[in-house]
Scaffold this active site. Structure first.
Site, PDB file in Angstrom:
ATOM      1  N   ARG A  96      24.585 -16.676 -18.262  1.00  0.00           N
ATOM      2  CA  ARG A  96      26.023 -16.633 -18.551  1.00  0.00           C
ATOM      3  C   ARG A  96      26.729 -17.826 -17.927  1.00  0.00           C
ATOM      4  O   ARG A  96      26.250 -18.406 -16.966  1.00  0.00           O
ATOM      5  CB  ARG A  96      26.609 -15.360 -17.928  1.00  0.00           C
ATOM      6  CG  ARG A  96      27.081 -14.342 -18.913  1.00  0.00           C
ATOM      7  CD  ARG A  96      27.716 -13.173 -18.185  1.00  0.00           C
ATOM      8  NE  ARG A  96      29.164 -13.227 -18.212  1.00  0.00           N
ATOM      9  CZ  ARG A  96      29.946 -13.192 -17.139  1.00  0.00           C
ATOM     10  NH1 ARG A  96      29.441 -13.120 -15.933  1.00  0.00           N
ATOM     11  NH2 ARG A  96      31.258 -13.227 -17.272  1.00  0.00           N
ATOM     12  N   LYS A 143      19.719  -9.437  -7.530  1.00  0.00           N
ATOM     13  CA  LYS A 143      19.665  -9.413  -8.994  1.00  0.00           C
ATOM     14  C   LYS A 143      18.240  -9.210  -9.496  1.00  0.00           C
ATOM     15  O   LYS A 143      17.348 -10.010  -9.218  1.00  0.00           O
ATOM     16  CB  LYS A 143      20.255 -10.718  -9.531  1.00  0.00           C
ATOM     17  CG  LYS A 143      20.347 -10.750 -11.046  1.00  0.00           C
ATOM     18  CD  LYS A 143      21.392 -11.756 -11.476  1.00  0.00           C
ATOM     19  CE  LYS A 143      21.343 -12.052 -12.945  1.00  0.00           C
ATOM     20  NZ  LYS A 143      22.511 -12.797 -13.405  1.00  0.00           N
ATOM     21  N   ARG A 165      32.195 -11.156  -7.333  1.00  0.00           N
ATOM     22  CA  ARG A 165      31.430 -11.367  -6.095  1.00  0.00           C
ATOM     23  C   ARG A 165      31.855 -10.325  -5.075  1.00  0.00           C
ATOM     24  O   ARG A 165      32.998  -9.892  -5.084  1.00  0.00           O
ATOM     25  CB  ARG A 165      31.761 -12.748  -5.495  1.00  0.00           C
ATOM     26  CG  ARG A 165      31.412 -13.906  -6.393  1.00  0.00           C
ATOM     27  CD  ARG A 165      29.924 -14.179  -6.299  1.00  0.00           C
ATOM     28  NE  ARG A 165      29.531 -15.289  -7.132  1.00  0.00           N
ATOM     29  CZ  ARG A 165      28.974 -15.187  -8.339  1.00  0.00           C
ATOM     30  NH1 ARG A 165      28.775 -13.997  -8.872  1.00  0.00           N
ATOM     31  NH2 ARG A 165      28.603 -16.245  -9.013  1.00  0.00           N
TER      32      ARG A 165
HETATM   33  C1  BTN Z   1      22.577 -14.091 -16.746  1.00  0.00           C
HETATM   34  O1  BTN Z   1      22.331 -13.315 -15.815  1.00  0.00           O
HETATM   35  O2  BTN Z   1      23.384 -15.026 -16.607  1.00  0.00           O
HETATM   36  C2  BTN Z   1      21.896 -13.874 -18.060  1.00  0.00           C
HETATM   37  C3  BTN Z   1      20.449 -14.283 -18.023  1.00  0.00           C
HETATM   38  C4  BTN Z   1      19.730 -14.036 -19.339  1.00  0.00           C
HETATM   39  C5  BTN Z   1      18.331 -14.618 -19.354  1.00  0.00           C
HETATM   40  C6  BTN Z   1      17.581 -14.257 -20.615  1.00  0.00           C
HETATM   41  S1  BTN Z   1      15.869 -14.689 -20.519  1.00  0.00           S
HETATM   42  C7  BTN Z   1      15.677 -14.378 -22.219  1.00  0.00           C
HETATM   43  C8  BTN Z   1      16.916 -14.886 -22.914  1.00  0.00           C
HETATM   44  N1  BTN Z   1      16.793 -16.298 -23.245  1.00  0.00           N
HETATM   45  C9  BTN Z   1      17.646 -17.047 -22.556  1.00  0.00           C
HETATM   46  O3  BTN Z   1      17.736 -18.301 -22.643  1.00  0.00           O
HETATM   47  N2  BTN Z   1      18.407 -16.293 -21.770  1.00  0.00           N
HETATM   48  C10 BTN Z   1      18.080 -14.884 -21.906  1.00  0.00           C
END
Ligand code: BTN
Length: 263
Positions: free
Chosen positions: A60, A125, A257
């Site tokens: 994100r 996380k 946060r």
């Molecule tokens: C976050 O926490 O910011 C979201 C992370 C999401 C990661 C997953 S891994 C599979 C899919 N492909 C990506 O490029 N991102 C999501």
């Protein structure tokens, strides 16, 4: 040979096996990016892309998502909705609930959700969710990207992280994990499509890790706002109790946060 074998996975999908078409590859830049491209080429709802490794995994707010080969379960799911794009607010929360329930069904205790899209274990996380929306002549679609750490990731992380090996012993086989997540996601996404996040709000609140905690909201345009975290509203907006009253925040470009924490 990629780590996930679609032929091994299919029977584990039991009642929803006809609803998913799973492709497994060793490497790509980002499963979300590849699947969004396939959606544009006509891939149907229920298409899943799993990768052992992503060279440019995305998170994100423009962040990257890094996972060493074999250290996580990384996949994206294409799902079509009968709702407008505006009505998909709250979708990432609904997905967080489903993934948490799937892990709980496999024996994981103490996993919680953090608004809008993280799964936490003991405030670190465990998984992240990246939902990207689009519309085409057939309607509205979401690319639902899920990164679940099986082992604690290395390197310079934007926030403390853990792996499923801190929660569950032994860690289930990745076919079992993916099948349980998909079989929990399908009815949850149907429910969301029919009734919206309001129908899932109580389930989300049950797993809310930071209920009534003092938090800071950090946003590009809002600056820092502090208050007590009250959880999610009926449409998925974050509710924050501040000295000026209860304020609502939509997912957009803000981060949450613990009060005073840099990450
Ligand atoms: C976050 O926490 O910011 C979201 C992370 C999401 C990661 C997953 S891994 C599979 C899919 N492909 C990506 O490029 N991102 C999501």
């Amino acid at each position: 040979m990629p780590l996930i074998d679609p032929a091994t996975l299919q029977p584990l999908l039991t009642a929803v096996r006809g609803r998913f078409d799973v492709d497994s590859i060793e490497e790509c830049d980002s499963t979300n990016t590849v699947l969004m491209r396939r959606a544009g080429e006509g891939a149907p709802s229920g298409t899943v892309l799993v990768a052992d490794f992503q060279s440019a995994g995305r998170g994100r707010r423009g962040r990257s998502w890094t996972a060493a080969p074999e250290s996580g379960l990384l996949f994206s799911l294409l799902w079509r909705f009968n709702r407008t794009l505006a009505d998909l607010c709250g979708l990432s929360l609904a997905i967080g609930v489903a993934v948490t329930e799937a892990l709980e069904a496999l024996g994981a205790r103490g996993v919680g959700v953090k608004w809008p899209n993280d799964l936490l274990f003991q405030d670190t996380k465990l998984a992240g969710i990246l939902v990207e929306l689009a519309s085409d002549p057939r309607g509205t679609l979401a690319i639902i990207g899920i990164g679940l750490n099986l082992h604690t990731p290395d390197g310079d992380l934007p926030q403390p992280a853990c792996g499923l090996d801190a929660v569950l012993h032994p860690v289930p086989d990745r076919h079992t994990l993916l099948a349980k997540i998909l079989t929990t996601l399908a009815p949850t996404l149907d429910h969301f499509d029919a009734e919206g996040f309001a129908a899932l709000q109580a389930r989300w609140q049950h797993y809310h890790a930071w209920q009534d905690r003092q938090v800071d909201i950090l946003g590009d345009s809002t600056g820092k706002i502090s208050g007590a975290c009250l959880g999610a509203d009926q449409d998925g907006a974050l509710l924050l109790s501040t000295p000026e009253g209860i304020r609502r925040f939509l997912s957009g470009e803000i981060s949450l946060r613990k009060k005073g924490s840099p990450c």
